[in-house]
Design a protein around this motif. Structure first.
Motif, PDB file in Angstrom:
ATOM      1  N   MET A   1       0.843  -1.199   0.000  1.00 32.37           N
ATOM      2  CA  MET A   1       0.000   0.000   0.000  1.00 32.37           C
ATOM      3  C   MET A   1       0.871   1.240   0.000  1.00 32.37           C
ATOM      4  SD  MET A   1      -2.765   1.254   2.859  1.00 32.37           S
ATOM      5  CE  MET A   1      -1.489   1.684   4.038  1.00 32.37           C
ATOM      6  N   ASP A   2       0.619   2.162  -0.890  1.00 32.87           N
ATOM      7  CA  ASP A   2       1.349   3.418  -0.909  1.00 32.87           C
ATOM      8  C   ASP A   2       0.867   4.314   0.214  1.00 32.87           C
ATOM      9  OD1 ASP A   2       1.330   3.499  -4.519  1.00 32.87           O
ATOM     10  OD2 ASP A   2       2.808   2.678  -3.128  1.00 32.87           O
ATOM     11  N   ARG A   3       1.800   5.152   0.686  1.00 31.79           N
ATOM     12  CA  ARG A   3       1.436   6.099   1.740  1.00 31.79           C
ATOM     13  C   ARG A   3       0.389   7.072   1.214  1.00 31.79           C
ATOM     14  NH1 ARG A   3       5.674  10.361   4.477  1.00 31.79           N
ATOM     15  NH2 ARG A   3       4.213  11.373   5.873  1.00 31.79           N
ATOM     16  N   LYS A   4      -0.609   7.344   2.020  1.00 37.19           N
ATOM     17  CA  LYS A   4      -1.653   8.291   1.642  1.00 37.19           C
ATOM     18  C   LYS A   4      -1.668   9.444   2.626  1.00 37.19           C
ATOM     19  CE  LYS A   4      -4.686   5.010  -0.649  1.00 37.19           C
ATOM     20  NZ  LYS A   4      -3.667   3.976  -0.760  1.00 37.19           N
ATOM     21  N   GLU A   5      -2.096  10.576   2.178  1.00 33.12           N
ATOM     22  CA  GLU A   5      -2.195  11.742   3.050  1.00 33.12           C
ATOM     23  C   GLU A   5      -3.217  11.468   4.156  1.00 33.12           C
ATOM     24  OE1 GLU A   5      -1.152  15.408   4.494  1.00 33.12           O
ATOM     25  OE2 GLU A   5      -0.277  14.251   2.862  1.00 33.12           O
ATOM     26  N   CYS A   6      -2.817  11.799   5.392  1.00 30.71           N
ATOM     27  CA  CYS A   6      -3.714  11.560   6.525  1.00 30.71           C
ATOM     28  C   CYS A   6      -4.812  12.615   6.543  1.00 30.71           C
ATOM     29  CB  CYS A   6      -2.924  11.602   7.826  1.00 30.71           C
ATOM     30  SG  CYS A   6      -3.922  11.399   9.295  1.00 30.71           S
ATOM     31  N   PRO A 162      17.735   4.144   2.949  1.00 31.30           N
ATOM     32  CA  PRO A 162      18.550   3.277   3.800  1.00 31.30           C
ATOM     33  C   PRO A 162      19.637   2.494   3.074  1.00 31.30           C
ATOM     34  CG  PRO A 162      16.527   2.161   3.221  1.00 31.30           C
ATOM     35  CD  PRO A 162      16.481   3.509   2.541  1.00 31.30           C
ATOM     36  N   ASP A 163      20.081   2.945   1.904  1.00 27.38           N
ATOM     37  CA  ASP A 163      21.007   2.160   1.091  1.00 27.38           C
ATOM     38  C   ASP A 163      22.447   2.340   1.588  1.00 27.38           C
ATOM     39  OD1 ASP A 163      22.354   0.755  -0.796  1.00 27.38           O
ATOM     40  OD2 ASP A 163      21.895   2.104  -2.465  1.00 27.38           O
ATOM     41  N   ARG A 188       9.449  -2.279   3.428  1.00 30.77           N
ATOM     42  CA  ARG A 188       9.705  -2.857   2.107  1.00 30.77           C
ATOM     43  C   ARG A 188      11.120  -2.517   1.642  1.00 30.77           C
ATOM     44  NH1 ARG A 188       4.222  -1.605   0.685  1.00 30.77           N
ATOM     45  NH2 ARG A 188       4.883   0.283  -0.400  1.00 30.77           N
ATOM     46  N   LYS A 189      11.567  -1.276   1.911  1.00 29.44           N
ATOM     47  CA  LYS A 189      12.922  -0.890   1.523  1.00 29.44           C
ATOM     48  C   LYS A 189      13.960  -1.682   2.313  1.00 29.44           C
ATOM     49  CE  LYS A 189      11.855   3.848   0.091  1.00 29.44           C
ATOM     50  NZ  LYS A 189      12.105   5.295   0.334  1.00 29.44           N
ATOM     51  N   TRP A 190      13.718  -1.843   3.614  1.00 25.57           N
ATOM     52  CA  TRP A 190      14.675  -2.577   4.442  1.00 25.57           C
ATOM     53  C   TRP A 190      14.779  -4.038   4.001  1.00 25.57           C
ATOM     54  CZ3 TRP A 190      13.028  -0.712  10.028  1.00 25.57           C
ATOM     55  CH2 TRP A 190      13.270   0.671  10.116  1.00 25.57           C
ATOM     56  N   LEU A 191      13.644  -4.653   3.717  1.00 20.31           N
ATOM     57  CA  LEU A 191      13.665  -6.039   3.261  1.00 20.31           C
ATOM     58  C   LEU A 191      14.358  -6.160   1.903  1.00 20.31           C
ATOM     59  CD1 LEU A 191      10.066  -7.109   4.332  1.00 20.31           C
ATOM     60  CD2 LEU A 191      12.215  -7.940   5.314  1.00 20.31           C
ATOM     61  N   GLY A 192      14.170  -5.154   1.064  1.00 19.72           N
ATOM     62  CA  GLY A 192      14.820  -5.164  -0.246  1.00 19.72           C
ATOM     63  C   GLY A 192      16.320  -4.982  -0.163  1.00 19.72           C
ATOM     64  N   GLY A 193      16.812  -4.514   0.983  1.00 16.05           N
ATOM     65  CA  GLY A 193      18.248  -4.317   1.155  1.00 16.05           C
ATOM     66  C   GLY A 193      18.972  -5.510   1.729  1.00 16.05           C
ATOM     67  N   LEU A 200      16.133  -9.518   8.726  1.00 20.75           N
ATOM     68  CA  LEU A 200      15.804  -8.235   9.352  1.00 20.75           C
ATOM     69  C   LEU A 200      15.217  -8.527  10.718  1.00 20.75           C
ATOM     70  CD1 LEU A 200      15.193  -5.157   9.477  1.00 20.75           C
ATOM     71  CD2 LEU A 200      13.039  -5.655   8.302  1.00 20.75           C
ATOM     72  N   TYR A 201      15.856  -7.976  11.771  1.00 18.06           N
ATOM     73  CA  TYR A 201      15.355  -8.141  13.132  1.00 18.06           C
ATOM     74  C   TYR A 201      14.949  -6.777  13.650  1.00 18.06           C
ATOM     75  CZ  TYR A 201      15.126  -9.090  18.126  1.00 18.06           C
ATOM     76  OH  TYR A 201      14.705  -9.182  19.423  1.00 18.06           O
ATOM     77  N   LEU A 202      13.713  -6.664  14.130  1.00 17.68           N
ATOM     78  CA  LEU A 202      13.279  -5.386  14.679  1.00 17.68           C
ATOM     79  C   LEU A 202      12.452  -5.610  15.925  1.00 17.68           C
ATOM     80  CD1 LEU A 202      10.006  -4.823  13.935  1.00 17.68           C
ATOM     81  CD2 LEU A 202      10.976  -4.526  11.663  1.00 17.68           C
ATOM     82  N   THR A 203      12.432  -4.599  16.778  1.00 15.91           N
ATOM     83  CA  THR A 203      11.565  -4.597  17.942  1.00 15.91           C
ATOM     84  C   THR A 203      10.650  -3.391  17.844  1.00 15.91           C
ATOM     85  OG1 THR A 203      13.054  -3.259  19.318  1.00 15.91           O
ATOM     86  CG2 THR A 203      13.367  -5.641  19.354  1.00 15.91           C
ATOM     87  N   SER A 204       9.457  -3.528  18.410  1.00 16.63           N
ATOM     88  CA  SER A 204       8.495  -2.435  18.379  1.00 16.63           C
ATOM     89  C   SER A 204       7.461  -2.672  19.454  1.00 16.63           C
ATOM     90  CB  SER A 204       7.803  -2.365  17.015  1.00 16.63           C
ATOM     91  OG  SER A 204       6.790  -1.377  17.007  1.00 16.63           O
ATOM     92  N   PRO A 205       6.907  -1.584  20.037  1.00 15.16           N
ATOM     93  CA  PRO A 205       5.788  -1.771  20.969  1.00 15.16           C
ATOM     94  C   PRO A 205       4.589  -2.370  20.256  1.00 15.16           C
ATOM     95  CG  PRO A 205       6.693   0.459  21.105  1.00 15.16           C
ATOM     96  CD  PRO A 205       7.288  -0.183  19.893  1.00 15.16           C
ATOM     97  N   ARG A 206       3.732  -3.056  21.011  1.00 15.66           N
ATOM     98  CA  ARG A 206       2.497  -3.588  20.433  1.00 15.66           C
ATOM     99  C   ARG A 206       1.536  -2.436  20.128  1.00 15.66           C
ATOM    100  NH1 ARG A 206       0.699  -9.119  22.774  1.00 15.66           N
ATOM    101  NH2 ARG A 206      -1.340  -8.138  22.495  1.00 15.66           N
TER     102      ARG A 206
END
Length: 208
Positions: A1-6, A162-163, A188-193, A200-206
């Motif tokens: 999904m492309d970013r859309k204006e909020c 992020p290249d 998507r960019k990170w996975l493509g790199g 790819l390992y990431l942490t994030s709050p729920r």
């Protein structure tokens, strides 16, 4: 999904239209003139959304006022009470998920996406002296990495560009994704790199 204006009618992430206004006309508690923003919660996916979405220039100015990616008061607490055990746990979990061992002689390429004060990068450099890493963030190279060999620093926004110039065998992002204006695009960019078989390992709050 492309970013859309909020807007006040649609979530830019899940496109749900069930948004609840939480705060109106708010400003950042540290950078007092950063705003005004309205804060919404999407009742479909749980995302918090500021409206209007900040521009890249506004975000850069905000993070330039921080220290190591954080409000100075929080950074001072972090420095006084370092989260060494947390970063080591993240590293060990990342190694396990990537299928790597703790062999210090390993040769591989890693990236630290949103490196902040460089805690994870410094740990990776100590634990894997034969590996090479690139750390990136919007701030300048932190003092923690002064004199640390085999770690390059890129002063770029890892959510946008992020290249590091080569594919990563292991990419780490520790409590960064929740700060991104368009996490779906950045991920998507990170996975493509990643290299073939990379992790790819990431942490994030729920979200909930």
């Amino acid at each position: 999904m492309d970013r859309k204006e909020c807007t006040d009618k649609a979530c830019p992430y899940c496109e749900g239209n069930d948004l609840r206004l939480l705060f109106a006309g708010g400003y950042h508690p540290f950078l007092k003139d950063h705003g005004p923003w309205d804060l919404f919660r999407c009742l479909t996916c749980g995302s918090l959304i500021t409206h209007p979405l900040p521009t890249s220039g506004q975000l850069a100015r905000l993070y330039d006022s921080f220290e190591g990616g954080m409000i100075p008061g929080i950074r001072h607490i972090r420095d006084a009470y370092p989260l060494d055990a947390w970063f080591r746990q993240c590293m060990e979990h990342a190694l396990r998920h990537s299928g790597r061992t703790k062999d210090k002689d390993q040769v591989f390429f890693w990236t630290d996406l949103g490196a902040g004060a460089g805690e994870m990068s410094a740990l990776m450099a100590r634990e894997f002296p034969h590996a090479r890493g690139v750390a990136m963030d919007v701030s300048a190279r932190p003092a923690r990495l002064d004199g640390v060999d085999r770690v390059d620093w890129l002063r770029i926004d890892p959510s946008v560009d992020p290249d590091p110039g080569r594919k990563s065998d292991l990419a780490l992002s520790i409590t960064v994704v929740e700060h991104l204006p368009a996490p779906d695009i950045s991920l998507r960019k990170w996975l493509g790199g990643l290299s073939t078989g990379g992790c790819l390992y990431l942490t994030s709050p729920r979200a909930d």
